[in-house]
Design an enzyme around this catalytic site. Structure first.
Site, PDB file in Angstrom:
ATOM      1  N   MET A   1      70.275 -67.066  79.650  1.00 46.26           N
ATOM      2  CA  MET A   1      69.599 -67.436  80.894  1.00 46.26           C
ATOM      3  C   MET A   1      70.602 -67.689  82.014  1.00 46.26           C
ATOM      4  SD  MET A   1      66.563 -67.947  82.104  1.00 46.26           S
ATOM      5  CE  MET A   1      65.265 -68.780  81.182  1.00 46.26           C
TER       6      MET A   1
ATOM      7  N   LYS B   1      66.828 -53.147 106.003  1.00 46.09           N
ATOM      8  CA  LYS B   1      65.684 -53.656 105.226  1.00 46.09           C
ATOM      9  C   LYS B   1      66.188 -54.327 103.946  1.00 46.09           C
ATOM     10  CE  LYS B   1      65.027 -49.288 102.761  1.00 46.09           C
ATOM     11  NZ  LYS B   1      64.381 -47.968 102.841  1.00 46.09           N
TER      12      LYS B   1
ATOM     13  N   TYR C   1      72.664 -65.109  71.361  1.00 47.64           N
ATOM     14  CA  TYR C   1      71.311 -65.074  70.799  1.00 47.64           C
ATOM     15  C   TYR C   1      71.088 -63.812  69.968  1.00 47.64           C
ATOM     16  CZ  TYR C   1      69.761 -68.756  74.012  1.00 47.64           C
ATOM     17  OH  TYR C   1      69.602 -69.924  74.686  1.00 47.64           O
TER      18      TYR C   1
HETATM   19  C1  LIG Z   1      65.262 -46.922 103.273  1.00 49.70           C
HETATM   20  C2  LIG Z   1      65.014 -45.900 104.307  1.00 49.70           C
HETATM   21  C3  LIG Z   1      66.067 -45.127 104.837  1.00 49.70           C
HETATM   22  C4  LIG Z   1      67.487 -45.229 104.343  1.00 49.70           C
HETATM   23  O1  LIG Z   1      67.683 -44.520 103.168  1.00 49.70           O
HETATM   24  P1  LIG Z   1      69.164 -44.414 102.534  1.00 49.70           P
HETATM   25  O2  LIG Z   1      69.020 -43.363 101.528  1.00 49.70           O
HETATM   26  O3  LIG Z   1      69.470 -45.756 101.970  1.00 49.70           O
HETATM   27  O4  LIG Z   1      70.073 -44.054 103.636  1.00 49.70           O
HETATM   28  C5  LIG Z   1      65.778 -44.253 105.852  1.00 49.70           C
HETATM   29  N1  LIG Z   1      64.511 -44.116 106.320  1.00 49.70           N
HETATM   30  C6  LIG Z   1      63.478 -44.830 105.830  1.00 49.70           C
HETATM   31  C7  LIG Z   1      62.124 -44.632 106.383  1.00 49.70           C
HETATM   32  C8  LIG Z   1      63.693 -45.732 104.805  1.00 49.70           C
HETATM   33  O5  LIG Z   1      62.673 -46.446 104.319  1.00 49.70           O
END
Ligand SMILES: *Cc1c(COP(=O)(O)O)cnc(C)c1O
Length: 400
Positions: free
Chosen positions: A340, A40, A267
């Site tokens: 920036m 993801k 800055y």
């Molecule tokens: C993101 C996620 C994981 C992975 O978690 P990690 O701690 O990065 O291994 C596992 N299960 C679900 C449902 C997630 O959303």
């Protein structure tokens, strides 16, 4: 492959390191436990398609994403491994789920009906996993409703209940009480199913932290993201396996100069040189995601005190609040405010730095500018370069 014309800033991802991390995790998670690789959020900033291809080669059992769009992107790139979509989907996502052969998560009764309607219209089959709420407070059916939803899923032809899962909220904590409570609630649901002779093939709960610390929660499959990308879920967890970091942000020094003692930098004049200071200017700034760490509510008093201490140090002009920039000849600290698109690094004590020297710059990989070029290394050489320019996006929109 020549990368000298990429510009002065880019990301490098070493796919061999992801392979290495996978093998390390496999030591803790022996077969027959299955492994789902979480890709993801563009594989936590490493490139979902590139990482998915590597994981497929390694024999990953399943891939995990949050949205159907992420799943579709992988399918369009030719990824054939099963893809579990963690997030809840909308009615209008059903056709995509069917057409792209995505495994959907059921978190309520409505989603069963939507799939039923879609399958009646389009035909085909859909695999689903039932998500159970055990303590995350996010998505999933209540444990007491699980049996009912399962019977509703079973009644839909073309719908196949392949898995059941839940997600841990605190597995990375040293104190495992809440995680154990979540496990007990999940286990209770599984025991009820067994009593009713309902067999769901893939039961899963463990994320990266549980893989490290709670091996009895591995069940039929583990879901790992963080570990694959070479990071530990929390600094205090025992480092049972030695991971490597596949990701780095690179920039070439584009300007060098020496400032006299007392001269300010950047800055707001937040930094003043205490001695004659050699300063390297790097072509990275806020727009690239540098020093844009999200501000979080402190988790406890210690966290709050650390935050205050950092602010005080920052106010006093101490550059130690950021991690070092790494040059071939050593480390330098970012001084003054990040601009920036430019930032300044104190390189007074380092040797061999010239305009063009490549530095590795600390940044949060999920927060950097997505249009930075990405260089992929595999088997010790540059395998491919991904360039996503704003111009390409504009062209795609114009074509549609
Ligand atoms: C993101 C996620 C994981 C992975 O978690 P990690 O701690 O990065 O291994 C596992 N299960 C679900 C449902 C997630 O959303």
């Amino acid at each position: 492959m020549d990368i000298s014309n990429l510009g002065a800033r880019w990301v490098e991802v070493d796919l061999d390191v992801i392979k290495y991390n996978f093998e390390q995790i496999r030591e803790l998670v022996p077969r027959p436990v299955k492994m789902l690789g979480v890709v993801k959020a563009d594989a936590y900033g490493h490139g979902a398609v590139e990482v998915a291809r590597v994981l497929e080669k390694l024999g990953i059992d399943m891939l995990g994403v949050t949205t159907v769009e992420e799943g579709k992107e992988l399918r369009e790139a030719g990824v054939t491994a099963p893809i579990l979509v963690f997030g809840p989907f909308l009615k209008e996502d059903v056709n995509t789920i069917i057409d792209y052969c995505l495994t959907a998560t059921i978190g309520n009764r409505e989603s069963v009906r939507w799939l039923q309607d879609g399958l009646a219209q389009r035909g085909g089959t859909v695999k689903v996993h039932l998500k159970v709420e055990t303590g995350m407070g996010r998505t999933g059916v209540w444990p007491r409703k699980a049996l009912q939803v399962i019977s509703e899923i079973s009644a839909v032809s073309g719908l196949y209940l392949e898995g059941i899962y839940s997600h841990l909220a605190t597995a990375m904590w040293k104190n495992k009480r809440y995680a154990q409570e979540q496990y007990a609630i999940f286990k209770n649901v599984l025991d009820n199913l067994a009593r009713e002779n309902i067999n769901i093939p893939i039961k899963h709960l463990a994320n990266s932290a549980a893989v490290l610390d709670l091996p009895h929660m591995q069940l039929d499959m583990v879901r790992v993201g963080t570990l694959l990308y070479g990071q530990y879920p929390a600094p205090e967890l025992e480092k049972k396996i030695k991971l490597k970091d596949p990701w780095s942000l690179k920039a070439k020094v584009i300007y060098l100069r020496t400032l006299p003692a007392g001269h300010s930098v950047g800055y707001g004049r937040t930094y003043k040189a205490k001695r004659e200071t050699k300063v390297a200017v790097l072509p990275l700034g806020f727009v690239d995601g540098l020093q844009t760490e999200p501000v979080q509510k402190p988790a406890n008093i210690l966290d709050l005190l650390k935050g205050i201490a950092k602010l005080v140090l920052h106010y006093l002009g101490h550059p130690l609040v950021s991690q070092p920039v790494i040059f071939p000849g050593g480390r330098g600290l970012i001084i003054g405010k990040v601009g920036m698109q430019l930032s300044m690094v104190d390189v007074t004590t380092l040797k061999g730095i010239e305009v063009g020297t490549v530095a590795t710059v600390p940044a949060r990989r999920t927060a950097i500018r997505p249009t930075l070029p990405v260089v992929y290394r595999e088997e010790g050489r540059v395998k491919s370069v991904k360039v996503t320019s704003a111009a390409i996006w504009e062209k795609e929109i114009a074509v549609k």
